[in-house]
Design a protein around this motif. Structure first.
Motif, PDB file in Angstrom:
ATOM      1  N   MET A  12       0.679  -1.198   0.067  1.00 47.94           N
ATOM      2  CA  MET A  12      -0.161   0.077  -0.066  1.00 47.94           C
ATOM      3  C   MET A  12       0.873   1.269  -0.125  1.00 47.94           C
ATOM      4  O   MET A  12       1.803   1.228   0.644  1.00 47.94           O
ATOM      5  N   SER A  13       0.564   2.165  -0.824  1.00 49.17           N
ATOM      6  CA  SER A  13       1.092   3.471  -0.552  1.00 49.17           C
ATOM      7  C   SER A  13       0.202   4.700  -0.186  1.00 49.17           C
ATOM      8  O   SER A  13      -0.955   4.465  -0.641  1.00 49.17           O
ATOM      9  N   VAL A  14       0.564   5.474   0.644  1.00 47.75           N
ATOM     10  CA  VAL A  14      -0.287   6.387   1.502  1.00 47.75           C
ATOM     11  C   VAL A  14       0.600   7.681   1.192  1.00 47.75           C
ATOM     12  O   VAL A  14       1.752   8.005   1.517  1.00 47.75           O
ATOM     13  N   GLN A  15       0.299   8.784   0.698  1.00 49.87           N
ATOM     14  CA  GLN A  15       0.595  10.166   0.484  1.00 49.87           C
ATOM     15  C   GLN A  15      -0.173  11.201   1.018  1.00 49.87           C
ATOM     16  O   GLN A  15      -1.337  11.166   0.878  1.00 49.87           O
ATOM     17  N   ALA A  16       0.510  12.122   1.726  1.00 50.95           N
ATOM     18  CA  ALA A  16      -0.094  13.140   2.426  1.00 50.95           C
ATOM     19  C   ALA A  16       0.696  14.437   2.794  1.00 50.95           C
ATOM     20  O   ALA A  16       1.971  14.299   2.709  1.00 50.95           O
ATOM     21  N   HIS A  17      -0.003  15.366   3.322  1.00 50.33           N
ATOM     22  CA  HIS A  17       0.806  16.667   3.657  1.00 50.33           C
ATOM     23  C   HIS A  17       1.445  16.391   5.061  1.00 50.33           C
ATOM     24  O   HIS A  17       0.823  15.937   5.821  1.00 50.33           O
ATOM     25  N   HIS A  18       2.828  16.527   4.838  1.00 42.72           N
ATOM     26  CA  HIS A  18       3.497  16.317   6.081  1.00 42.72           C
ATOM     27  C   HIS A  18       3.297  17.108   7.154  1.00 42.72           C
ATOM     28  O   HIS A  18       3.561  16.729   8.592  1.00 42.72           O
ATOM     29  N   GLY A  19       2.611  18.292   6.989  1.00 39.30           N
ATOM     30  CA  GLY A  19       2.167  19.066   8.043  1.00 39.30           C
ATOM     31  C   GLY A  19       1.420  18.437   9.111  1.00 39.30           C
ATOM     32  O   GLY A  19       0.901  18.813  10.113  1.00 39.30           O
ATOM     33  N   PHE A  20       0.123  17.564   8.119  1.00 38.08           N
ATOM     34  CA  PHE A  20      -0.546  17.012   8.941  1.00 38.08           C
ATOM     35  C   PHE A  20      -0.341  15.308   9.448  1.00 38.08           C
ATOM     36  O   PHE A  20      -0.798  14.955  10.339  1.00 38.08           O
ATOM     37  N   VAL A  21       0.308  14.740   8.473  1.00 35.17           N
ATOM     38  CA  VAL A  21       0.543  13.290   8.788  1.00 35.17           C
ATOM     39  C   VAL A  21       2.055  12.885   8.780  1.00 35.17           C
ATOM     40  O   VAL A  21       2.891  13.494   7.914  1.00 35.17           O
ATOM     41  N   ASP A  22       2.310  12.267   9.874  1.00 32.96           N
ATOM     42  CA  ASP A  22       3.542  11.512   9.940  1.00 32.96           C
ATOM     43  C   ASP A  22       3.675  10.085   9.625  1.00 32.96           C
ATOM     44  O   ASP A  22       2.677   9.585   9.392  1.00 32.96           O
ATOM     45  N   GLY A  23       4.921   9.582   9.613  1.00 29.75           N
ATOM     46  CA  GLY A  23       4.978   8.182   9.334  1.00 29.75           C
ATOM     47  C   GLY A  23       4.258   7.611  10.422  1.00 29.75           C
ATOM     48  O   GLY A  23       3.665   6.364  10.135  1.00 29.75           O
ATOM     49  N   TYR A  24       4.015   7.954  11.538  1.00 30.21           N
ATOM     50  CA  TYR A  24       3.483   7.345  12.745  1.00 30.21           C
ATOM     51  C   TYR A  24       1.904   6.956  12.447  1.00 30.21           C
ATOM     52  O   TYR A  24       1.335   6.137  12.566  1.00 30.21           O
ATOM     53  N   HIS A  25       1.336   8.267  11.704  1.00 34.69           N
ATOM     54  CA  HIS A  25      -0.220   8.239  11.697  1.00 34.69           C
ATOM     55  C   HIS A  25      -0.281   7.158  10.565  1.00 34.69           C
ATOM     56  O   HIS A  25      -1.578   6.540  10.431  1.00 34.69           O
ATOM     57  N   ILE A  26       0.552   6.984   9.655  1.00 34.63           N
ATOM     58  CA  ILE A  26       0.296   6.081   8.447  1.00 34.63           C
ATOM     59  C   ILE A  26       0.332   4.631   9.244  1.00 34.63           C
ATOM     60  O   ILE A  26      -0.429   3.737   8.751  1.00 34.63           O
ATOM     61  N   HIS A  27       1.135   4.470  10.172  1.00 39.22           N
ATOM     62  CA  HIS A  27       1.391   3.116  10.854  1.00 39.22           C
ATOM     63  C   HIS A  27      -0.032   2.848  11.435  1.00 39.22           C
ATOM     64  O   HIS A  27      -0.529   1.735  11.431  1.00 39.22           O
ATOM     65  N   LEU A  28      -0.564   3.905  12.146  1.00 39.56           N
ATOM     66  CA  LEU A  28      -1.940   3.874  12.722  1.00 39.56           C
ATOM     67  C   LEU A  28      -3.041   3.433  11.772  1.00 39.56           C
ATOM     68  O   LEU A  28      -3.842   2.670  12.117  1.00 39.56           O
ATOM     69  N   LEU A  29      -2.855   3.914  10.895  1.00 41.49           N
ATOM     70  CA  LEU A  29      -3.731   3.849   9.650  1.00 41.49           C
ATOM     71  C   LEU A  29      -3.767   2.231   9.429  1.00 41.49           C
ATOM     72  O   LEU A  29      -4.783   1.688   9.241  1.00 41.49           O
ATOM     73  N   ALA A  30      -2.543   1.858   9.101  1.00 43.16           N
ATOM     74  CA  ALA A  30      -2.653   0.275   8.808  1.00 43.16           C
ATOM     75  C   ALA A  30      -3.123  -0.488   9.832  1.00 43.16           C
ATOM     76  O   ALA A  30      -3.733  -1.556   9.479  1.00 43.16           O
ATOM     77  N   GLU A  31      -2.840  -0.086  11.104  1.00 37.24           N
ATOM     78  CA  GLU A  31      -3.316  -1.078  12.070  1.00 37.24           C
ATOM     79  C   GLU A  31      -4.813  -0.905  12.164  1.00 37.24           C
ATOM     80  O   GLU A  31      -5.526  -1.675  12.365  1.00 37.24           O
ATOM     81  N   ALA A  32      -5.300   0.372  11.966  1.00 35.12           N
ATOM     82  CA  ALA A  32      -6.702   0.528  11.915  1.00 35.12           C
ATOM     83  C   ALA A  32      -7.318  -0.477  10.764  1.00 35.12           C
ATOM     84  O   ALA A  32      -8.542  -0.891  11.084  1.00 35.12           O
ATOM     85  N   ILE A  33      -6.827  -0.473   9.755  1.00 33.78           N
ATOM     86  CA  ILE A  33      -7.600  -1.230   8.725  1.00 33.78           C
ATOM     87  C   ILE A  33      -7.571  -2.630   8.873  1.00 33.78           C
ATOM     88  O   ILE A  33      -8.635  -3.404   8.602  1.00 33.78           O
ATOM     89  N   ALA A  34      -6.367  -3.315   9.481  1.00 34.31           N
ATOM     90  CA  ALA A  34      -6.468  -4.598   9.840  1.00 34.31           C
ATOM     91  C   ALA A  34      -7.336  -4.893  10.977  1.00 34.31           C
ATOM     92  O   ALA A  34      -8.235  -6.001  10.966  1.00 34.31           O
ATOM     93  N   ALA A  35      -7.660  -4.038  11.918  1.00 28.25           N
ATOM     94  CA  ALA A  35      -8.371  -4.383  13.179  1.00 28.25           C
ATOM     95  C   ALA A  35      -9.738  -4.173  12.759  1.00 28.25           C
ATOM     96  O   ALA A  35     -10.433  -5.047  13.112  1.00 28.25           O
ATOM     97  N   ARG A  36     -10.199  -3.452  11.859  1.00 24.68           N
ATOM     98  CA  ARG A  36     -11.573  -3.125  11.335  1.00 24.68           C
ATOM     99  C   ARG A  36     -11.838  -4.554  10.667  1.00 24.68           C
ATOM    100  O   ARG A  36     -13.153  -4.861  10.774  1.00 24.68           O
ATOM    101  N   ILE A  37     -11.144  -4.982   9.708  1.00 20.94           N
ATOM    102  CA  ILE A  37     -11.291  -6.240   8.914  1.00 20.94           C
ATOM    103  C   ILE A  37     -11.508  -7.419   9.834  1.00 20.94           C
ATOM    104  O   ILE A  37     -12.547  -7.971   9.840  1.00 20.94           O
ATOM    105  N   ALA A  38     -10.585  -7.434  11.099  1.00 20.77           N
ATOM    106  CA  ALA A  38     -10.802  -8.736  12.045  1.00 20.77           C
ATOM    107  C   ALA A  38     -11.981  -8.400  12.666  1.00 20.77           C
ATOM    108  O   ALA A  38     -12.676  -9.522  12.973  1.00 20.77           O
ATOM    109  N   GLN A  39     -12.534  -7.232  13.120  1.00 18.42           N
ATOM    110  CA  GLN A  39     -13.539  -7.029  14.136  1.00 18.42           C
ATOM    111  C   GLN A  39     -14.683  -7.505  13.107  1.00 18.42           C
ATOM    112  O   GLN A  39     -16.030  -8.121  13.883  1.00 18.42           O
ATOM    113  N   THR A  40     -14.951  -7.183  11.630  1.00 20.67           N
ATOM    114  CA  THR A  40     -15.974  -7.385  10.831  1.00 20.67           C
ATOM    115  C   THR A  40     -16.153  -8.899  10.667  1.00 20.67           C
ATOM    116  O   THR A  40     -17.125  -9.658  10.823  1.00 20.67           O
TER     117      THR A  40
END
Length: 214
Positions: free
Chosen positions: A183-211
């Motif tokens: 997966m590739s994620v591009q965003a404004h670095h003033g808003f998003v750091d690598g850490y937030h992309i990590h949180l997104l990856a975790e959230a996607i996996a967690a949401r799928i597992a929950q469903t």
């Protein structure tokens, strides 16, 4: 906007850059959801898109935009993504988000059908208000390729504030329970750091597992 004020100095720093973007390509590992989709009559792409978009919605940093020179937090966004039409040209599907999974998939499938059938380009931003143009997430999927990285077309780098996500084919099955893709994620670095992309990856996996566990 309380959380944004904590990083306004970071935003100010990156906003002065000619190209204030962070773009990460990484391996995303999620629960193997294709058998679940087959069992429940859900198209895998649309199922995955549902969880990607709702995961984005839950992380403030992906909801910040610049509107009329001020940073705002949008409350929602369009569900949209690229498709290939009958002439093998790019087009855009777009529809209203919904929290209901089956309704989301139905809307997404219909939006895809409309975009595929149109020879002219549709669902561009020209007809939208300036604010509604900010209510967007750019999504593209290239199911024919094992994605390594991507560079998105950008009208003005300095003014770019809408996250862009891309992924390739679902190709790497680790075992019966895990699926991996790039997966590739591009965003404004003033808003998003690598850490937030990590949180997104975790959230996607967690949401799928929950469903799948429901």
């Amino acid at each position: 906007m309380h959380n944004f004020e904590k990083r306004r100095d970071r935003y100010n720093a990156f906003a002065s850059f000619e190209k204030p973007l962070v773009n990460l390509s990484f391996e995303l590992e999620v629960p193997e959801f294709r058998p679940y989709c087959k069992q429940h009559g859900l198209a895998p792409f649309h199922f995955f898109l549902y969880h990607v978009l709702h995961a984005l919605e839950g992380i403030d940093n992906f909801m910040y935009r610049v509107h009329q020179g001020e940073v705002i937090k949008i409350q929602d966004f369009w569900a949209s993504y690229t498709v290939i039409n009958q002439d093998q040209n790019l087009n855009f599907a777009r529809f209203e988000m919904t929290a209901d999974l089956k309704e989301f998939v139905a809307r997404s499938v219909e939006a895809k059908r409309v975009a595929e059938a149109s020879t002219g380009i549709i669902n561009t931003s020209e007809a939208l208000s300036e604010y509604d143009q900010r209510r967007n997430i750019h999504i593209t999927c290239m199911p024919w390729l094992k994605l390594a990285s991507i560079e998105h077309p950008i009208y003005k780098h300095k003014d770019y504030d809408i996250p862009s996500l891309a992924w390739g084919r679902f190709s790497d099955q680790r075992d019966d329970s895990k699926l991996a893709m790039t997966m590739s994620v591009q965003a404004h670095h003033g808003f998003v750091d690598g850490y937030h992309i990590h949180l997104l990856a975790e959230a996607i996996a967690a949401r799928i597992a929950q469903t799948m566990a429901a």
